[in-house]
Design an enzyme around this catalytic site. Structure first.
Site, short mmCIF file in Angstrom:
data_model
loop_
_atom_site.label_atom_id
_atom_site.label_comp_id
_atom_site.label_asym_id
_atom_site.label_seq_id
_atom_site.Cartn_x
_atom_site.Cartn_y
_atom_site.Cartn_z
N HIS A 358 56.16 -19.96 -8.63
CA HIS A 358 55.36 -19.17 -8.98
C HIS A 358 55.08 -18.40 -10.55
O HIS A 358 54.77 -18.26 -10.93
CB HIS A 358 56.02 -17.76 -8.83
CG HIS A 358 55.80 -16.44 -8.09
ND1 HIS A 358 54.34 -16.25 -8.80
CD2 HIS A 358 55.72 -15.71 -6.83
CE1 HIS A 358 53.90 -14.53 -7.87
NE2 HIS A 358 54.96 -14.56 -7.45
N ASP A 362 49.97 -17.50 -9.90
CA ASP A 362 50.39 -16.11 -9.14
C ASP A 362 50.42 -16.02 -7.76
O ASP A 362 49.52 -16.33 -6.64
CB ASP A 362 49.95 -14.19 -9.45
CG ASP A 362 50.09 -14.40 -11.02
OD1 ASP A 362 51.01 -14.48 -11.33
OD2 ASP A 362 48.94 -13.96 -11.93
#
Length: 385
Positions: A358, A362
């Site tokens: 992450h 995204d």
């Protein structure tokens, strides 16, 4: 005539590998070897490195025991030039073969006729006295006790030291969990169209190229096409503050071997056809299972595909192969009830799992990437557009 002896050292293995474990002596002391014949095998955290004889000769001395740690440049064994020598087994057999010969030579001397008296001949011809039959003994108490363990439960434990590859796998998996901000997104894929395409053209493809078409080629190609829209999936974080984007895709293919999981790399997958990808995957998989992968085969990699479906896995969350950004997990194809055009139908379905870092990706990008892969697989004709 005395031949010259030579001490063979532990060879260079790779820039990042300085030591290993002597896994096995393929040849024993006293055995003859041909030039470039394997003498020993050194286990590292990535591959097994063979140590070959520099010339034909006889192994005179082993300087390291199996299981010992060895370093690059360390003395390993002594070999004497020449092609004479034999295996230990043949040396053991030589005395055994000579014994019957010696007995055969002694037989004529022992068989020389000797004058015997009538009494001696009579005594020798008479049958020997019968020995009294042994009385059956009563079973001892230990006999029933010997059978008792078979009826009891086992409580044994076995402790085996982890080999270098297993240790390295454990280290890298923990490194991934401790470094990446891992998150997994899921989707499901209708495999009907891909399975139909494979059924229609598999015989033609085998006839033309000798390649047996599977699912991995199509999924690899679908991923490379989806990366055109979401390039961050193929990127990486460097030095915690720099993002590296690549215009090539080197796919690490997870392969299970007896020693552990290895990930040989398929280079420039973005420039290959599905058939070419399948052929290269087969070659890499065969080398992995035969323990013939080189360090070059496993170096690099920008994205990983792991197919747990071949073992029957229905659902799972793969772990990122650092320093990559994402890994795609494929699973078993199962017939499930799905709604198609308002009707419930049985379709061959597969769950897809994308674990991603992450920090680099995204959620929108990760979900979009997996949706694109799903669309390419559900309609393979899109991959031609």
């Amino acid at each position: 005539l005395r031949h010259a002896s030579h001490t063979v050292k532990v060879p260079q293995m790779a820039e990042s590998i300085t030591e290993g474990t002597l896994a096995q002596w393929v040849k024993s002391v006293g055995e003859s070897v041909a030039e470039d014949e394997e003498v020993a095998s050194i286990e590292t955290d990535k591959i097994d490195v063979p140590v070959n004889a520099p010339f034909a000769g006889v192994i005179k001395e082993a300087l390291v025991a199996e299981g010992d740690t060895v370093t690059v440049g360390q003395d390993l064994f002594v070999i004497e030039e020449g092609d004479e020598g034999s295996s230990p087994a043949s040396k053991k057999e030589e005395p055994a073969k000579s014994e019957p010969a010696e007995e055969a030579k002694a037989a004529p001397a022992d068989s020389k006729p000797v004058e015997e008296s009538k009494e001696e001949r009579a005594a020798s011809s008479s049958p020997p006295p019968k020995e009294p039959a042994a009385k059956p003994t009563a079973p001892t108490k230990s006999e029933p006790e010997a059978a008792a363990p078979s009826a009891s439960f086992s409580r044994n434990e076995e402790r085996i030291k982890m080999n270098r590859m297993r240790l390295r796998i454990a280290e890298r998996l923990k490194e991934s969990q401790n470094t990446a901000a891992s998150l997994t997104t899921f989707n499901e894929c209708d495999m009907s169209s891909l399975m139909e395409m494979r059924k229609l053209y598999k015989d033609e493809i085998i006839k033309k190229s000798g390649v047996k078409i599977g699912f991995m080629g199509a999924f690899t190609k679908a991923c490379t096409l989806a990366m055109r829209e979401i390039p961050a999936v193929n990127a990486a974080i460097e030095g915690n503050d720099t993002m590296v984007y690549r215009d090539y895709v080197d796919v690490s293919i997870a392969v299970a071997t007896p020693k552990g999981l290895v990930t040989p790399v398929l280079r420039n997958a973005e420039s290959r056809s599905i058939v070419e990808i399948e052929n290269e995957i087969y070659t890499l998989g065969s080398k992995a299972r035969d323990n013939k992968l080189t360090l070059e085969d496993m170096a690099g990699g920008t994205f990983t595909i792991s197919n747990g479906g071949v073992f029957g896995s229905l659902y799972g969350t793969p772990i990122i192969n650092m320093p990559q950004t994402a890994v795609l997990g494929l699973h078993a194809v199962k017939e499930r009830a799905v709604v198609v055009d308002g009707k419930v139908e049985a379709r061959p379905m597969m769950y897809l799992a994308l674990t991603y870092d992450h920090r680099m990706l995204d959620g929108r990008e990760a979900v979009t990437f997996l949706r694109l892969v799903k669309e390419y697989i559900e309609d393979p004709r899109k991959m031609l557009l």
